[in-house]
Design an enzyme around this catalytic site. Structure first.
Site, short mmCIF file in Angstrom:
data_model
loop_
_atom_site.label_atom_id
_atom_site.label_comp_id
_atom_site.label_asym_id
_atom_site.label_seq_id
_atom_site.Cartn_x
_atom_site.Cartn_y
_atom_site.Cartn_z
CG ASP A 46 -4.89 -1.20 -6.29
OD1 ASP A 46 -5.85 -2.13 -6.17
OD2 ASP A 46 -4.04 -0.90 -5.49
CB ILE A 47 -3.60 3.23 -3.41
CG1 ILE A 47 -2.91 4.68 -2.84
CG2 ILE A 47 -3.19 2.14 -2.49
CD1 ILE A 47 -3.29 4.92 -1.40
CG ASN A 104 -7.65 -11.55 -4.53
OD1 ASN A 104 -7.61 -12.30 -5.20
ND2 ASN A 104 -7.01 -10.33 -4.58
CD GLN A 135 -12.25 -10.07 0.82
OE1 GLN A 135 -12.64 -11.08 1.09
NE2 GLN A 135 -13.31 -9.18 0.54
CG HIS A 147 -11.83 -5.19 -3.70
ND1 HIS A 147 -12.17 -5.66 -2.54
CD2 HIS A 147 -10.67 -5.72 -4.22
CE1 HIS A 147 -11.03 -6.17 -1.89
NE2 HIS A 147 -10.00 -6.23 -2.92
CG HIS A 200 -7.96 -6.54 -8.03
ND1 HIS A 200 -6.96 -5.65 -7.39
CD2 HIS A 200 -8.64 -6.96 -6.94
CE1 HIS A 200 -6.99 -6.01 -5.96
NE2 HIS A 200 -7.85 -6.68 -5.67
P1 5GP Z 1 -7.26 -7.56 -1.91
O1 5GP Z 1 -6.06 -8.09 -1.81
O2 5GP Z 1 -8.33 -7.01 -0.86
O3 5GP Z 1 -8.00 -7.86 -3.23
O4 5GP Z 1 -7.00 -5.97 -2.50
C1 5GP Z 1 -7.05 -4.79 -2.07
C2 5GP Z 1 -6.51 -3.76 -2.93
O5 5GP Z 1 -6.81 -2.50 -2.41
C3 5GP Z 1 -5.09 -3.63 -3.22
O6 5GP Z 1 -4.66 -3.70 -4.60
C4 5GP Z 1 -4.68 -2.36 -2.56
O7 5GP Z 1 -3.66 -1.46 -3.22
C5 5GP Z 1 -5.74 -1.35 -2.56
N1 5GP Z 1 -6.05 -0.48 -1.62
C6 5GP Z 1 -5.67 -0.50 -0.34
N2 5GP Z 1 -6.02 0.56 0.23
C7 5GP Z 1 -6.39 1.53 -0.79
C8 5GP Z 1 -6.65 2.96 -0.61
O8 5GP Z 1 -6.89 3.64 0.35
N3 5GP Z 1 -7.04 3.63 -1.85
C9 5GP Z 1 -6.96 2.70 -3.01
N4 5GP Z 1 -7.37 3.40 -4.08
N5 5GP Z 1 -6.67 1.78 -3.06
C10 5GP Z 1 -6.18 0.81 -1.90
#
Ligand code: 5GP
Length: 127
Positions: A35-36, A97, A104, A110, A112
């Site tokens: 994760d970034i 999520n 989400q 995805h 985590h």
């Molecule tokens: P969500 O809230 O959709 O479950 O989580 C999305 C996740 O994607 C977040 O934890 C966010 O930090 C990660 N993320 C968003 N953009 C990027 C990216 O460009 N590269 C990586 N490696 N992770 C990302």
């Protein structure tokens, strides 16, 4: 309403190689990467390569081959990250999520994998 997949989402761009990622594991149908913005010492995302928006979308519409590949990839990544309780490691939390209620952000399935510390309560009491 059927799912509509947005091919411009950030993980689709990662899959097309348009955005770099720190890959942990790649399999025929899955990709795992860091994760970034990590929320824990271990924070890895595992995505299917197919155009699935949420876990239920994937579970209902993916092929058996994709589902087995993705599930095994998650298991392999847990081993690689050293978080499997069965090996005496500290454990982890798996989160998917989904949609608005699940908050989400990226509309490509995805999970985590969070570990390396006690992750805390399963669900925040605040909205
Ligand atoms: P969500 O809230 O959709 O479950 O989580 C999305 C996740 O994607 C977040 O934890 C966010 O930090 C990660 N993320 C968003 N953009 C990027 C990216 O460009 N590269 C990586 N490696 N992770 C990302």
């Amino acid at each position: 309403m059927p799912y509509s997949y947005d091919p411009q989402n950030i993980f689709a761009k990662i899959l097309r190689g348009e955005i770099p990622n720190k890959t942990v594991l790649e399999t025929p149908h899955s990709l795992a990467f860091h994760d970034i913005a990590p929320q824990a010492p271990v924070h890895v995302l595992v995505i299917p390569k197919g155009p699935y928006v949420t876990y239920d979308h994937f579970a209902n519409e993916a092929s058996a081959e994709e589902i087995v590949d993705y599930t095994r990839a998650i298991g392999e990544v847990c081993k690689m990250l050293g978080v499997t309780p069965g090996a005496g490691d500290g454990g982890y939390r798996l989160i998917a999520n989904s949609g608005d209620a699940g908050v989400q952000e990226v509309p490509h399935l995805h999970v985590h994998i969070l570990g390396g510390r006690v992750i805390g309560r399963m669900v925040s009491r605040s909205a």
